[in-house]
Design an enzyme around this catalytic site. Structure first.
Site, PDB file in Angstrom:
ATOM      1  N   TYR A  52       0.866  -1.204  -0.038  1.00  0.00           N
ATOM      2  CA  TYR A  52      -0.045  -0.207   0.023  1.00  0.00           C
ATOM      3  C   TYR A  52       0.844   1.082   0.207  1.00  0.00           C
ATOM      4  O   TYR A  52       1.861   1.290   0.873  1.00  0.00           O
ATOM      5  CB  TYR A  52      -0.978   0.019   1.228  1.00  0.00           C
ATOM      6  CG  TYR A  52      -1.774   1.235   1.217  1.00  0.00           C
ATOM      7  CD1 TYR A  52      -2.605   1.444   0.456  1.00  0.00           C
ATOM      8  CD2 TYR A  52      -1.333   2.097   2.181  1.00  0.00           C
ATOM      9  CE1 TYR A  52      -3.350   3.018   0.658  1.00  0.00           C
ATOM     10  CE2 TYR A  52      -1.954   3.460   2.260  1.00  0.00           C
ATOM     11  CZ  TYR A  52      -3.223   3.861   1.434  1.00  0.00           C
ATOM     12  OH  TYR A  52      -3.496   5.054   1.391  1.00  0.00           O
ATOM     13  N   HIS A  82      -4.464  16.367  -3.467  1.00  0.00           N
ATOM     14  CA  HIS A  82      -4.704  16.522  -2.015  1.00  0.00           C
ATOM     15  C   HIS A  82      -4.453  17.853  -1.494  1.00  0.00           C
ATOM     16  O   HIS A  82      -5.233  18.029  -0.085  1.00  0.00           O
ATOM     17  CB  HIS A  82      -4.049  15.504  -1.004  1.00  0.00           C
ATOM     18  CG  HIS A  82      -4.329  14.062  -1.305  1.00  0.00           C
ATOM     19  ND1 HIS A  82      -4.596  13.394  -2.455  1.00  0.00           N
ATOM     20  CD2 HIS A  82      -4.758  13.055  -0.392  1.00  0.00           C
ATOM     21  CE1 HIS A  82      -5.137  12.076  -2.362  1.00  0.00           C
ATOM     22  NE2 HIS A  82      -5.091  12.152  -0.982  1.00  0.00           N
ATOM     23  N   ASN A 194       0.693  11.821   5.479  1.00  0.00           N
ATOM     24  CA  ASN A 194      -0.080  10.703   6.235  1.00  0.00           C
ATOM     25  C   ASN A 194       0.550  10.905   7.784  1.00  0.00           C
ATOM     26  O   ASN A 194       1.104  10.062   8.261  1.00  0.00           O
ATOM     27  CB  ASN A 194       0.343   9.802   5.760  1.00  0.00           C
ATOM     28  CG  ASN A 194      -1.003   8.656   5.953  1.00  0.00           C
ATOM     29  OD1 ASN A 194      -0.802   7.228   5.730  1.00  0.00           O
ATOM     30  ND2 ASN A 194      -2.036   9.145   5.999  1.00  0.00           N
ATOM     31  N   TYR A 277     -18.016  32.127  45.025  1.00  0.00           N
ATOM     32  CA  TYR A 277     -17.193  31.157  44.799  1.00  0.00           C
ATOM     33  C   TYR A 277     -16.240  31.437  43.576  1.00  0.00           C
ATOM     34  O   TYR A 277     -15.131  30.990  43.747  1.00  0.00           O
ATOM     35  CB  TYR A 277     -18.190  30.101  43.951  1.00  0.00           C
ATOM     36  CG  TYR A 277     -19.000  29.260  44.804  1.00  0.00           C
ATOM     37  CD1 TYR A 277     -19.047  29.320  46.112  1.00  0.00           C
ATOM     38  CD2 TYR A 277     -20.066  28.096  44.248  1.00  0.00           C
ATOM     39  CE1 TYR A 277     -20.088  28.708  47.005  1.00  0.00           C
ATOM     40  CE2 TYR A 277     -20.897  27.286  45.062  1.00  0.00           C
ATOM     41  CZ  TYR A 277     -20.663  27.784  46.225  1.00  0.00           C
ATOM     42  OH  TYR A 277     -21.675  26.849  47.278  1.00  0.00           O
ATOM     43  N   ARG A 280     -13.536  32.508  46.203  1.00  0.00           N
ATOM     44  CA  ARG A 280     -13.113  31.340  47.137  1.00  0.00           C
ATOM     45  C   ARG A 280     -12.515  30.146  46.436  1.00  0.00           C
ATOM     46  O   ARG A 280     -11.733  29.335  47.086  1.00  0.00           O
ATOM     47  CB  ARG A 280     -14.379  31.020  47.976  1.00  0.00           C
ATOM     48  CG  ARG A 280     -14.057  30.334  49.294  1.00  0.00           C
ATOM     49  CD  ARG A 280     -15.283  29.809  49.965  1.00  0.00           C
ATOM     50  NE  ARG A 280     -16.723  30.286  49.831  1.00  0.00           N
ATOM     51  CZ  ARG A 280     -17.664  29.743  49.964  1.00  0.00           C
ATOM     52  NH1 ARG A 280     -17.603  28.386  50.641  1.00  0.00           N
ATOM     53  NH2 ARG A 280     -18.707  30.490  49.846  1.00  0.00           N
ATOM     54  N   PHE A 326      -2.095   7.299  11.865  1.00  0.00           N
ATOM     55  CA  PHE A 326      -2.620   8.704  11.434  1.00  0.00           C
ATOM     56  C   PHE A 326      -3.933   9.175  11.792  1.00  0.00           C
ATOM     57  O   PHE A 326      -4.398  10.229  11.878  1.00  0.00           O
ATOM     58  CB  PHE A 326      -2.834   8.672   9.841  1.00  0.00           C
ATOM     59  CG  PHE A 326      -3.611   7.382   9.279  1.00  0.00           C
ATOM     60  CD1 PHE A 326      -5.121   7.490   9.575  1.00  0.00           C
ATOM     61  CD2 PHE A 326      -3.223   6.397   8.609  1.00  0.00           C
ATOM     62  CE1 PHE A 326      -5.804   6.236   9.303  1.00  0.00           C
ATOM     63  CE2 PHE A 326      -3.818   5.529   8.233  1.00  0.00           C
ATOM     64  CZ  PHE A 326      -5.179   5.326   8.630  1.00  0.00           C
ATOM     65  N   GLU A 411     -12.549   5.015   4.396  1.00  0.00           N
ATOM     66  CA  GLU A 411     -12.066   5.691   5.888  1.00  0.00           C
ATOM     67  C   GLU A 411     -13.353   6.259   6.413  1.00  0.00           C
ATOM     68  O   GLU A 411     -13.936   7.315   6.280  1.00  0.00           O
ATOM     69  CB  GLU A 411     -11.331   6.969   5.357  1.00  0.00           C
ATOM     70  CG  GLU A 411     -10.039   6.487   4.669  1.00  0.00           C
ATOM     71  CD  GLU A 411      -9.201   7.440   3.952  1.00  0.00           C
ATOM     72  OE1 GLU A 411      -9.594   8.678   3.790  1.00  0.00           O
ATOM     73  OE2 GLU A 411      -8.434   7.219   3.190  1.00  0.00           O
TER      74      GLU A 411
END
Length: 505
Positions: A52, A82, A194, A277, A280, A326, A411
């Site tokens: 791959y 990409h 990646n 609060y 404190r 990834f 994916e």
């Protein structure tokens, strides 16, 4: 000089590279591992094995075989296709961090790139050439594909960069610095994109600013305590030891240290028995934020030295394994936690601002106005703080609980970690402005009480603050004051120890 080896990069070293402009190199041992993993990739290509990302397409195209004659075209097409980032670019410091972290990850020797790829990345850092990387477009799994593709474009001579204060074509900056673009070969494009470096880089910069703000918030809160004649007993060590959280104990100790010589604090029963609060419970709330910051820092330090691409090469190429390092889920959670924890610093700060300006809650001039009624004073500053706090509540909605399938459902679960890191940074930006408003109001309140009675630490802050923000003697455009204080907080570095206290700005 910071020396990378893929294993031991620290926050201190990252700060030096990002903010001090320190140059970077690598160890010979780490580069030896890089060369060994590269031989494995070249062997796979020569033997025409199906692996791959080396001899196949990507994502849903992982079943498409790519011959050795097309491996260079495959990597180039990957980067160009990409590079789909959109929106405003990341700040330059985040871009710089991305390049640094990607180089460090590749130096682990699991990615199969040639040494020249890492050398080019370090050339960018050392020449202060920062890729223009759009902030939007990453799903935070399969790596930060879109942002890192814009980074990768630069080392092949494409895309844009920030260089000497200008946004210019990458090739122009490379040429001026004598840096030659490279042609990516088998697996190198995939190895560059990646990974989780966009979310991690944004997270690192966000954390650095968050840590600084958390310290600053305690000094500002101390000044508010003085302005409201707060009860110091609530910070007694025994109370906080009784609960047992170290961070809570530490916050209370710092507050006691800052206010040790103050004549404006009170004892319980002297004016009132208990404070609200927001006064404190400062150690409990701020301490819980510190717990989260410690968690975030731990995860970022792991990720800064992690191998996050796919496939990874082990045992000199005997094992080439596809996995999912990834996937940004650990950083996605950390960034969501960071946004939530920092949002709470603004939440409690805004409540202290309200106590400083609301005449029903204190004995100070209404809204700290020099002429109540005729002049509004700090009235609308509280509005602005409330607006930022409310915006943070929306930004703090966790990004990590979302997912959407991509690449034809190959994916099918993603982290949205980069969205989480961007939101965390936006929250931190808002928190700083809320704290700036609290600081302005606390300074005015302390002035009403008598600055000569302030503690040494808070008086130092007050003195410097007054150089930026004058006393409220009449209404003016307070937006400018808020920005002036905000800018000082952003640029300042506050360092405190128990024995000595220094304010550097």
């Amino acid at each position: 000089m910071v020396t990378l080896n893929g294993q031991t990069l620290t926050f201190a070293e990252v700060r030096r590279v990002l903010f001090d402009g320190e140059k970077v190199t690598y160890t010979d041992e780490s580069m030896k591992k890089v060369k060994e993993s590269r031989k494995a990739v070249e062997k796979i290509v020569d033997e025409e094995r199906i692996v791959y990302g080396i001899t196949t397409g990507f994502g849903k195209f992982s079943d498409v075989y790519i011959g050795k004659d097309d491996v260079e075209a495959l990597q180039l097409n990957l980067i160009r296709s990409h590079a789909c980032g959109i929106g405003e670019p990341f700040p330059e410091v985040v871009s710089r961090a991305m390049v640094l972290l990607r180089a460090n990850a590749l130096l682990k020797g699991y990615s199969g790139v040639r040494p020249v790829v890492i050398e080019r990345l370090l050339d960018l850092v050392n020449a202060n050439i920062h890729p223009v990387i759009p902030q939007q477009g990453s799903l935070g799994a399969s790596g930060d594909l879109a942002p890192l593709s814009h980074l990768a474009l630069v080392i092949i001579g494409e895309g844009e960069v920030f260089y000497k204060g200008e946004r210019v074509p990458a090739i122009d900056a490379l040429t001026k610095e004598g840096i030659f673009p490279i042609t990516l070969t088998a697996k190198e494009g995939l190895a560059l994109i990646n990974g989780t470096q966009a979310m991690t880089a944004m997270g690192v910069v966000a954390y650095v600013e968050a840590e600084k703000l958390a310290h600053q918030s305690e000094v500002i809160a101390s000044m508010t305590i003085e302005g409201l004649r707060g009860i110091i007993d609530a910070f007694d060590e025994d109370i906080h030891l009784a609960r047992g959280y170290k961070e809570q104990v530490d916050v209370a100790e710092r507050i006691r240290t800052y206010l040790a010589d103050s004549q404006l604090t009170t004892k319980q029963g002297e004016i009132r028995v208990q404070d609200a609060y927001s006064i404190r419970c400062i150690p409990q709330v701020h301490g819980a934020t510190w717990q989260t910051l410690n968690y975030v820092k731990e995860k970022l330090e792991i990720e800064m030295n992690a191998a996050t691409d796919n496939p990874l090469i082990f045992d000199n190429g005997e094992k080439v394994l596809s996995g999912g390092n990834f996937h940004g889920q650990p950083i996605a959670f950390a960034m969501d936690f960071l946004a939530i924890a920092m949002a709470e610093l603004a939440n409690i700060s805004e409540r202290r601002i309200e106590r400083l300006v609301n005449p029903q809650l204190n004995d100070l001039p209404p809204f700290l106005s020099p002429e109540p009624g005729l002049q509004s004073g700090a009235m609308i500053m509280q509005y602005a703080a409330a607006s930022l706090v409310s915006e943070n509540k929306t930004l703090a909605h966790p990004a990590s609980v979302d997912s959407i399938p991509s690449s034809a459902n190959q994916e099918d679960h993603v982290s949205m970690g980069t969205i989480g890191s961007r939101h965390a940074y936006q929250v931190i930006t808002n928190v700083r402005r809320v704290l700036a408003i609290e600081a302005i109001c606390a300074m005015q309140a302390a002035e009403c009480r008598g600055t000569e009675k302030m503690a040494q630490v808070t008086n130092q802050f007050f003195t410097k603050g007054r150089e930026l923000v004058p006393t409220i003697s009449k209404d003016r455009v307070f937006s400018k004051d808020i920005e002036a204080m905000n800018d000082w907080l952003k640029a300042g570095s506050f360092q405190f120890t128990k024995k000595t206290t220094n304010i550097h700005s």
